[in-house]
Write a protein that holds these residues in place. Structure first.
Motif, mmCIF file in Angstrom:
data_model
loop_
_atom_site.group_PDB
_atom_site.id
_atom_site.type_symbol
_atom_site.label_atom_id
_atom_site.label_comp_id
_atom_site.label_asym_id
_atom_site.label_seq_id
_atom_site.Cartn_x
_atom_site.Cartn_y
_atom_site.Cartn_z
ATOM 1 N N ILE A 86 -40.275 -14.200 -2.947
ATOM 2 C CA ILE A 86 -41.316 -13.252 -3.339
ATOM 3 C C ILE A 86 -41.841 -13.662 -4.705
ATOM 4 N N GLU A 87 -43.169 -13.705 -4.824
ATOM 5 C CA GLU A 87 -43.804 -13.910 -6.121
ATOM 6 C C GLU A 87 -44.520 -12.617 -6.464
ATOM 7 N N ALA A 88 -44.291 -12.115 -7.663
ATOM 8 C CA ALA A 88 -44.838 -10.807 -8.023
ATOM 9 C C ALA A 88 -45.483 -10.841 -9.394
ATOM 10 N N SER A 89 -46.543 -10.060 -9.520
ATOM 11 C CA SER A 89 -47.113 -9.809 -10.834
ATOM 12 C C SER A 89 -46.845 -8.337 -11.126
ATOM 13 N N VAL A 90 -46.306 -8.087 -12.288
ATOM 14 C CA VAL A 90 -45.894 -6.747 -12.663
ATOM 15 C C VAL A 90 -46.683 -6.352 -13.907
ATOM 16 N N VAL A 91 -47.317 -5.195 -13.869
ATOM 17 C CA VAL A 91 -48.045 -4.672 -15.023
ATOM 18 C C VAL A 91 -47.104 -3.702 -15.732
ATOM 19 N N GLN B 245 -39.351 -3.335 -9.543
ATOM 20 C CA GLN B 245 -39.674 -2.314 -10.538
ATOM 21 C C GLN B 245 -38.452 -2.027 -11.416
ATOM 22 N N ARG B 246 -37.311 -1.852 -10.808
ATOM 23 C CA ARG B 246 -36.081 -1.594 -11.576
ATOM 24 C C ARG B 246 -35.687 -2.803 -12.422
ATOM 25 N N LEU C 136 -32.622 -8.226 3.029
ATOM 26 C CA LEU C 136 -32.562 -7.872 1.614
ATOM 27 C C LEU C 136 -33.222 -6.520 1.374
ATOM 28 N N PRO C 137 -32.933 -5.903 0.212
ATOM 29 C CA PRO C 137 -33.580 -4.629 -0.099
ATOM 30 C C PRO C 137 -35.090 -4.795 -0.262
ATOM 31 N N GLU C 138 -35.799 -3.675 -0.191
ATOM 32 C CA GLU C 138 -37.255 -3.674 -0.334
ATOM 33 C C GLU C 138 -37.616 -4.261 -1.689
ATOM 34 N N PRO C 139 -38.478 -5.308 -1.746
ATOM 35 C CA PRO C 139 -38.692 -6.022 -3.004
ATOM 36 C C PRO C 139 -39.449 -5.242 -4.081
ATOM 37 N N ARG C 140 -40.398 -4.374 -3.698
ATOM 38 C CA ARG C 140 -41.158 -3.644 -4.725
ATOM 39 C C ARG C 140 -40.261 -2.766 -5.588
ATOM 40 N N ALA D 206 -48.644 -8.270 -18.826
ATOM 41 C CA ALA D 206 -48.405 -8.774 -17.470
ATOM 42 C C ALA D 206 -47.097 -9.570 -17.456
ATOM 43 N N MET D 207 -46.382 -9.416 -16.376
ATOM 44 C CA MET D 207 -45.136 -10.159 -16.192
ATOM 45 C C MET D 207 -45.191 -10.791 -14.804
ATOM 46 N N ALA D 208 -44.940 -12.076 -14.740
ATOM 47 C CA ALA D 208 -44.896 -12.782 -13.455
ATOM 48 C C ALA D 208 -43.445 -13.108 -13.141
ATOM 49 N N LEU D 209 -43.025 -12.769 -11.940
ATOM 50 C CA LEU D 209 -41.639 -13.003 -11.514
ATOM 51 C C LEU D 209 -41.627 -13.686 -10.157
ATOM 52 N N ARG D 210 -40.660 -14.566 -9.985
ATOM 53 C CA ARG D 210 -40.401 -15.167 -8.669
ATOM 54 C C ARG D 210 -38.971 -14.807 -8.330
ATOM 55 N N ILE D 211 -38.789 -14.144 -7.192
ATOM 56 C CA ILE D 211 -37.439 -13.785 -6.770
ATOM 57 C C ILE D 211 -37.139 -14.474 -5.450
ATOM 58 N N VAL D 212 -35.884 -14.847 -5.302
ATOM 59 C CA VAL D 212 -35.442 -15.580 -4.119
ATOM 60 C C VAL D 212 -34.207 -14.880 -3.569
#
Length: 179
Positions: A145-150, A81-82, A73-77, A159-165
């Motif tokens: 991937i579990e991410a916290s996004v500011v 962000q996009r 998969l593509p780079e998750p960060r 703050a935004m919390a996202l879970r991507i699969v």
């Protein structure tokens, strides 16, 4: 010779009685009874009607969504962000929600769409474009991937919390919380 005389035909109106409509539970019960009866007879069963039930528990493992490994998969960060910026723009009504439909699960799509409708009704437009400041990533499992996004959104830092699969060769947001 005797001649037969025709009797007049007497017509009476048909009865207007109709059975009541069955509710969905009753139809399911009848269907299950027919399936059980046919299996009890130990004969081949031919399903008379197509019954489609869409649920997570009944997805065919060969034809349903396929898990994808992180390495494929593509780079998750960068993707997060996009996508986080796009989700925020959809929630404020700046961007059509259909643009993120492929990147989010149906549940997340419904939540973002509801927020978009509310924002459009209010008619308020954000003064500044939403800005993603930081993305913190955690990988609890391969392809998850579990991410916290500011983010800076409507003049506030949130703050935004996202879970991507990883699903079918792409990332998909399956859970989202905005604080």
């Amino acid at each position: 010779m005797s001649t037969a005389t025709a009797q007049p035909l007497h017509l009476s109106p048909a009865s207007g009685w109709q059975p009541p409509a069955l509710d969905e539970c009753a139809v399911d019960t009848l269907y299950d009874d027919v399936v059980a009866a046919s299996r009890d007879r130990r004969r081949g069963y031919s399903q008379p009607t197509l019954r489609v039930v869409l649920g997570a528990g009944e997805v065919d493992p060969h034809f349903g969504p396929q898990a994808t490994r992180t390495s494929l998969l593509p780079e998750p960060r960068a993707w997060l962000q996009r996508t986080a910026g796009a989700i925020l723009e959809c929630m404020t009504g700046v961007r059509p929600v259909t643009q993120i439909a492929r990147s989010v699960s149906p549940l997340v799509y419904e939540r973002v769409h509801a927020r978009s409708v509310i924002a459009k009704r209010r008619g308020a437009r954000p003064l500044h474009r939403s800005l993603v400041r930081r993305v913190h990533v955690c990988e609890p499992d391969d392809g998850v991937i579990e991410a916290s996004v500011v983010v800076q959104h409507d003049g506030r830092v949130r703050a935004m919390a996202l879970r991507i699969v990883g699903v079918d060769g792409r990332w998909m947001v399956t859970a989202m919380e905005l604080g």
